[in-house]
Design an enzyme around this catalytic site. Sequence first.
Site, PDB file in Angstrom:
ATOM      1  N   VAL A  23       0.853  -1.195   0.000  1.00  0.00           N
ATOM      2  CA  VAL A  23       0.000   0.000   0.000  1.00  0.00           C
ATOM      3  C   VAL A  23       0.891   1.249   0.000  1.00  0.00           C
ATOM      4  O   VAL A  23       0.743   2.155  -0.832  1.00  0.00           O
ATOM      5  CB  VAL A  23      -0.946   0.003   1.230  1.00  0.00           C
ATOM      6  CG1 VAL A  23      -1.589   1.376   1.435  1.00  0.00           C
ATOM      7  CG2 VAL A  23      -2.021  -1.072   1.084  1.00  0.00           C
ATOM      8  N   CYS A  82     -12.309  -3.102  18.017  1.00  0.00           N
ATOM      9  CA  CYS A  82     -12.672  -1.811  18.621  1.00  0.00           C
ATOM     10  C   CYS A  82     -14.175  -1.701  18.914  1.00  0.00           C
ATOM     11  O   CYS A  82     -14.993  -1.665  18.002  1.00  0.00           O
ATOM     12  CB  CYS A  82     -12.242  -0.706  17.664  1.00  0.00           C
ATOM     13  SG  CYS A  82     -12.723   0.936  18.182  1.00  0.00           S
ATOM     14  N   ASP A 119     -13.963 -10.370   8.348  1.00  0.00           N
ATOM     15  CA  ASP A 119     -15.299  -9.854   7.997  1.00  0.00           C
ATOM     16  C   ASP A 119     -15.798  -8.756   8.936  1.00  0.00           C
ATOM     17  O   ASP A 119     -16.433  -7.805   8.495  1.00  0.00           O
ATOM     18  CB  ASP A 119     -16.323 -10.984   7.831  1.00  0.00           C
ATOM     19  CG  ASP A 119     -16.371 -11.916   9.034  1.00  0.00           C
ATOM     20  OD1 ASP A 119     -15.529 -11.757   9.944  1.00  0.00           O
ATOM     21  OD2 ASP A 119     -17.254 -12.783   9.076  1.00  0.00           O
ATOM     22  N   ASP A 128      -8.733 -17.527   8.727  1.00  0.00           N
ATOM     23  CA  ASP A 128      -9.903 -18.405   8.697  1.00  0.00           C
ATOM     24  C   ASP A 128     -10.377 -18.759   7.280  1.00  0.00           C
ATOM     25  O   ASP A 128     -11.074 -19.747   7.093  1.00  0.00           O
ATOM     26  CB  ASP A 128     -11.070 -17.752   9.458  1.00  0.00           C
ATOM     27  CG  ASP A 128     -10.726 -17.483  10.915  1.00  0.00           C
ATOM     28  OD1 ASP A 128      -9.842 -18.179  11.451  1.00  0.00           O
ATOM     29  OD2 ASP A 128     -11.320 -16.566  11.507  1.00  0.00           O
ATOM     30  N   MET A 170      -7.671 -23.743  14.368  1.00  0.00           N
ATOM     31  CA  MET A 170      -8.511 -22.538  14.356  1.00  0.00           C
ATOM     32  C   MET A 170      -9.340 -22.469  13.076  1.00  0.00           C
ATOM     33  O   MET A 170      -9.251 -23.344  12.217  1.00  0.00           O
ATOM     34  CB  MET A 170      -7.628 -21.300  14.482  1.00  0.00           C
ATOM     35  CG  MET A 170      -7.149 -21.022  15.882  1.00  0.00           C
ATOM     36  SD  MET A 170      -6.262 -19.447  15.918  1.00  0.00           S
ATOM     37  CE  MET A 170      -6.143 -19.194  17.674  1.00  0.00           C
ATOM     38  N   GLY A 171     -10.093 -21.400  12.966  1.00  0.00           N
ATOM     39  CA  GLY A 171     -10.895 -21.206  11.755  1.00  0.00           C
ATOM     40  C   GLY A 171     -12.246 -20.585  12.044  1.00  0.00           C
ATOM     41  O   GLY A 171     -13.051 -20.382  11.151  1.00  0.00           O
ATOM     42  N   ALA A 187      -4.261 -36.819   7.151  1.00  0.00           N
ATOM     43  CA  ALA A 187      -5.124 -37.244   8.267  1.00  0.00           C
ATOM     44  C   ALA A 187      -6.233 -38.152   7.730  1.00  0.00           C
ATOM     45  O   ALA A 187      -6.591 -38.086   6.547  1.00  0.00           O
ATOM     46  CB  ALA A 187      -5.723 -36.025   8.950  1.00  0.00           C
ATOM     47  N   GLU A 230     -12.144 -25.834  15.193  1.00  0.00           N
ATOM     48  CA  GLU A 230     -12.633 -25.302  16.479  1.00  0.00           C
ATOM     49  C   GLU A 230     -14.107 -24.917  16.422  1.00  0.00           C
ATOM     50  O   GLU A 230     -14.790 -24.897  17.445  1.00  0.00           O
ATOM     51  CB  GLU A 230     -11.795 -24.087  16.905  1.00  0.00           C
ATOM     52  CG  GLU A 230     -11.949 -22.889  15.973  1.00  0.00           C
ATOM     53  CD  GLU A 230     -11.295 -21.609  16.473  1.00  0.00           C
ATOM     54  OE1 GLU A 230     -10.740 -21.603  17.580  1.00  0.00           O
ATOM     55  OE2 GLU A 230     -11.348 -20.616  15.711  1.00  0.00           O
ATOM     56  N   GLN A 286      -0.718 -20.913  15.250  1.00  0.00           N
ATOM     57  CA  GLN A 286      -1.204 -20.935  13.860  1.00  0.00           C
ATOM     58  C   GLN A 286      -1.235 -19.541  13.238  1.00  0.00           C
ATOM     59  O   GLN A 286      -1.304 -19.405  12.025  1.00  0.00           O
ATOM     60  CB  GLN A 286      -2.633 -21.502  13.815  1.00  0.00           C
ATOM     61  CG  GLN A 286      -2.723 -22.937  14.232  1.00  0.00           C
ATOM     62  CD  GLN A 286      -4.142 -23.352  14.584  1.00  0.00           C
ATOM     63  OE1 GLN A 286      -4.880 -23.829  13.746  1.00  0.00           O
ATOM     64  NE2 GLN A 286      -4.537 -23.162  15.831  1.00  0.00           N
TER      65      GLN A 286
END
Length: 334
Positions: free
Chosen positions: A24, A74, A104, A128, A170-171, A187, A223, A257
């Site tokens: 940026v 915030c 999001d 995520d 996570m996610g 897996a 999760e 992660q």
Amino acid sequence: MLTTIGVLTSGGDSPGMNPAILAVARTAQSKGVHTVGIRNGYDGIFTGDFLRLGDRAMSTILERGGTILQSSRCKKFYSEEGREQALKILREAGIGGLVVIGGDGSLTGARFLHQMGMPVIGIPGSIDNDLYGSDMCVGVDTAANTIMQLVDKIKDTARSHRRCFLVEVMGRGSGYLALTTAISSGAQVAVIPEYRVNIPRILHLLRERYEKTKESSTIILAEGVCPAGEFIRRLEEEAGDSSLLQEVRTTVLGHVQRGGAPTHFDRLLACRMGELAVNALLQGESGSVTTLNKGRMALKDLNDVLGRKRHPAPEIIRLARHLQIEFGDVVEPS
Ligand code: F6P
């Protein structure tokens, strides 16, 4: 004419936020526009925590994880009054356009500012990968690599002790990380929120594998389904007297992660998105988010993206099926 743009990172940090900030600032500089970094997410607007992003601030950030601008969630920005105040402060600081890097929730904040008249472009930064409309968000690839490498290590112990390992990743509400790392780490099971878990089938698979081969097994749990402890309880309850046969150990990977140097993919994606965001602002665009679609960059209207559920891509589902990964049953719409 746009002479100064602001950039902030908000929500959970993700690897690649720094390269996005760099792109940026450098793109803006190449067009004769100043960049002001706003520290600590939307909070930094209220506290006037602004930082001119010159060459020195930029020289070492590309390879660093996290965000040099720091981040927050915030509360003040949730109220209309807070947002009016934020807009006033941004205008008084001479900031004529804003780039918001985040998930999001952060992009919803960006849309509010856009609706109030501040030109804003979002960059999806979240491990995520839950943003509808973009194949990837900045940080996902690094997080997935971290998970894959950690599962590889766990598998050394699993194999050595013929154990079954349950690894929680996570996610938030998304199973992207769980499903794709189940594929890349070999897996046997992925438990994801988008598909209904089938515990009897998982037990059958684990038992059959153990009885036939005495091999270890790995389950990757998103999760967003439930905490690992609860999932183990559900497995044990269903197994009843017949027990699980194998010892089961649990690893909750947690915040490792989110950290670490961004991968090549994330650096490139972040830079492409940063460049696009600035070009878009300079062309008078606002209320959009940078996205990746089949390898190409595209701007999408935030209204078409926010509040929509991103489902696993059909080709990933098909692949998981062909690789014989157990990931549950389709949830029929009610
Ligand atoms: O949104 C990113 C994420 O890491 C989620 O995967 C996770 O649920 C959440 O943030 C954790 O948030 P915190 O860092 O506030 O504990």
